[in-house]
Design a protein around this motif. Structure first.
Motif, PDB file in Angstrom:
ATOM      1  N   THR A  14      57.227  27.611  27.290  1.00  0.00           N
ATOM      2  CA  THR A  14      58.351  26.961  26.609  1.00  0.00           C
ATOM      3  C   THR A  14      59.343  27.406  26.211  1.00  0.00           C
ATOM      4  O   THR A  14      59.234  29.012  26.402  1.00  0.00           O
ATOM      5  CB  THR A  14      57.445  26.657  24.973  1.00  0.00           C
ATOM      6  OG1 THR A  14      57.691  27.693  24.112  1.00  0.00           O
ATOM      7  CG2 THR A  14      56.843  26.040  25.092  1.00  0.00           C
ATOM      8  N   ALA A  31      61.961  23.411  34.421  1.00  0.00           N
ATOM      9  CA  ALA A  31      61.285  22.239  34.308  1.00  0.00           C
ATOM     10  C   ALA A  31      60.052  22.604  34.938  1.00  0.00           C
ATOM     11  O   ALA A  31      59.151  22.165  34.784  1.00  0.00           O
ATOM     12  CB  ALA A  31      61.860  21.236  34.709  1.00  0.00           C
ATOM     13  N   ILE A  35      56.269  22.284  34.508  1.00  0.00           N
ATOM     14  CA  ILE A  35      55.344  21.446  34.621  1.00  0.00           C
ATOM     15  C   ILE A  35      53.957  22.702  35.545  1.00  0.00           C
ATOM     16  O   ILE A  35      53.151  22.252  35.315  1.00  0.00           O
ATOM     17  CB  ILE A  35      56.219  20.054  35.663  1.00  0.00           C
ATOM     18  CG1 ILE A  35      56.631  19.627  35.457  1.00  0.00           C
ATOM     19  CG2 ILE A  35      54.850  19.701  36.902  1.00  0.00           C
ATOM     20  CD1 ILE A  35      58.053  19.015  36.116  1.00  0.00           C
ATOM     21  N   SER A  38      52.092  23.614  33.008  1.00  0.00           N
ATOM     22  CA  SER A  38      51.485  22.738  32.111  1.00  0.00           C
ATOM     23  C   SER A  38      50.019  20.841  32.813  1.00  0.00           C
ATOM     24  O   SER A  38      50.101  20.712  32.119  1.00  0.00           O
ATOM     25  CB  SER A  38      52.162  21.849  30.684  1.00  0.00           C
ATOM     26  OG  SER A  38      53.593  23.170  30.526  1.00  0.00           O
ATOM     27  N   LEU A  44      51.938  16.180  29.376  1.00  0.00           N
ATOM     28  CA  LEU A  44      52.083  16.759  29.698  1.00  0.00           C
ATOM     29  C   LEU A  44      53.290  15.008  30.704  1.00  0.00           C
ATOM     30  O   LEU A  44      52.798  13.719  30.993  1.00  0.00           O
ATOM     31  CB  LEU A  44      52.387  17.428  30.825  1.00  0.00           C
ATOM     32  CG  LEU A  44      53.445  17.822  31.574  1.00  0.00           C
ATOM     33  CD1 LEU A  44      54.908  18.747  30.482  1.00  0.00           C
ATOM     34  CD2 LEU A  44      52.892  18.332  32.950  1.00  0.00           C
ATOM     35  N   LEU A  49      58.082  17.080  27.707  1.00  0.00           N
ATOM     36  CA  LEU A  49      59.065  17.891  29.016  1.00  0.00           C
ATOM     37  C   LEU A  49      60.173  17.626  28.042  1.00  0.00           C
ATOM     38  O   LEU A  49      60.800  19.345  27.901  1.00  0.00           O
ATOM     39  CB  LEU A  49      58.944  17.621  30.565  1.00  0.00           C
ATOM     40  CG  LEU A  49      59.781  18.723  31.589  1.00  0.00           C
ATOM     41  CD1 LEU A  49      58.479  20.193  31.411  1.00  0.00           C
ATOM     42  CD2 LEU A  49      59.259  18.372  32.186  1.00  0.00           C
ATOM     43  N   ARG A  52      60.399  20.018  25.141  1.00  0.00           N
ATOM     44  CA  ARG A  52      60.280  21.676  25.298  1.00  0.00           C
ATOM     45  C   ARG A  52      61.125  21.860  25.444  1.00  0.00           C
ATOM     46  O   ARG A  52      61.212  23.813  25.579  1.00  0.00           O
ATOM     47  CB  ARG A  52      58.643  21.232  26.462  1.00  0.00           C
ATOM     48  CG  ARG A  52      57.607  20.830  26.134  1.00  0.00           C
ATOM     49  CD  ARG A  52      56.521  21.730  26.954  1.00  0.00           C
ATOM     50  NE  ARG A  52      55.341  21.314  26.609  1.00  0.00           N
ATOM     51  CZ  ARG A  52      54.031  20.826  27.163  1.00  0.00           C
ATOM     52  NH1 ARG A  52      54.080  21.775  28.423  1.00  0.00           N
ATOM     53  NH2 ARG A  52      52.858  20.280  26.944  1.00  0.00           N
ATOM     54  N   ILE A  75      55.821  14.742  38.992  1.00  0.00           N
ATOM     55  CA  ILE A  75      54.371  15.095  38.229  1.00  0.00           C
ATOM     56  C   ILE A  75      52.839  15.142  38.780  1.00  0.00           C
ATOM     57  O   ILE A  75      52.250  15.987  38.746  1.00  0.00           O
ATOM     58  CB  ILE A  75      54.093  15.206  36.045  1.00  0.00           C
ATOM     59  CG1 ILE A  75      55.677  15.901  35.658  1.00  0.00           C
ATOM     60  CG2 ILE A  75      52.930  15.522  35.868  1.00  0.00           C
ATOM     61  CD1 ILE A  75      55.880  15.182  34.098  1.00  0.00           C
TER      62      ILE A  75
END
Length: 94
Positions: A14, A31, A35, A38, A44, A49, A52, A75
């Motif tokens: 984060t 990002a 991804i 996480s 997610l 996202l 975060r 993702i």
């Protein structure tokens, strides 16, 4: 060193950076790092996202669309790749 690079080096998932401080490529890199870190988080998604990353959902979508991708597809693709890798990992077979 860019702000995103510093955040990536710290190993954190984060960040508390302002969207105004990141260029599009730095935001995309951060990002993607978040991804990948996480993928097992069932919550997610683009909204989570963006929260975060402390950016708007629109900016997150535009950052990925600039390269012809969608954040949702990214993702999904990486989750599927992780599952495929887990299937062929002999250390995970039971």
């Amino acid at each position: 060193m860019t702000l995103a690079a510093a955040a990536l080096e710290s190993g954190g998932t984060t960040t508390e950076v302002s969207a105004d401080m990141l260029g599009e490529q730095d935001l995309r890199s951060l990002a993607i790092h978040m991804i990948n870190a996480s993928l097992s988080d069932g919550n997610l998604g683009p909204s989570e996202l963006a929260a975060r990353l402390n950016v708007s959902l629109l900016r997150l979508y535009r950052t990925f669309e600039a390269d012809g991708e969608s954040v949702c597809r990214y993702i999904q693709m990486y989750r599927l790749q992780r599952v495929a890798a887990d299937f062929i990992d002999p250390n995970l077979s039971g």
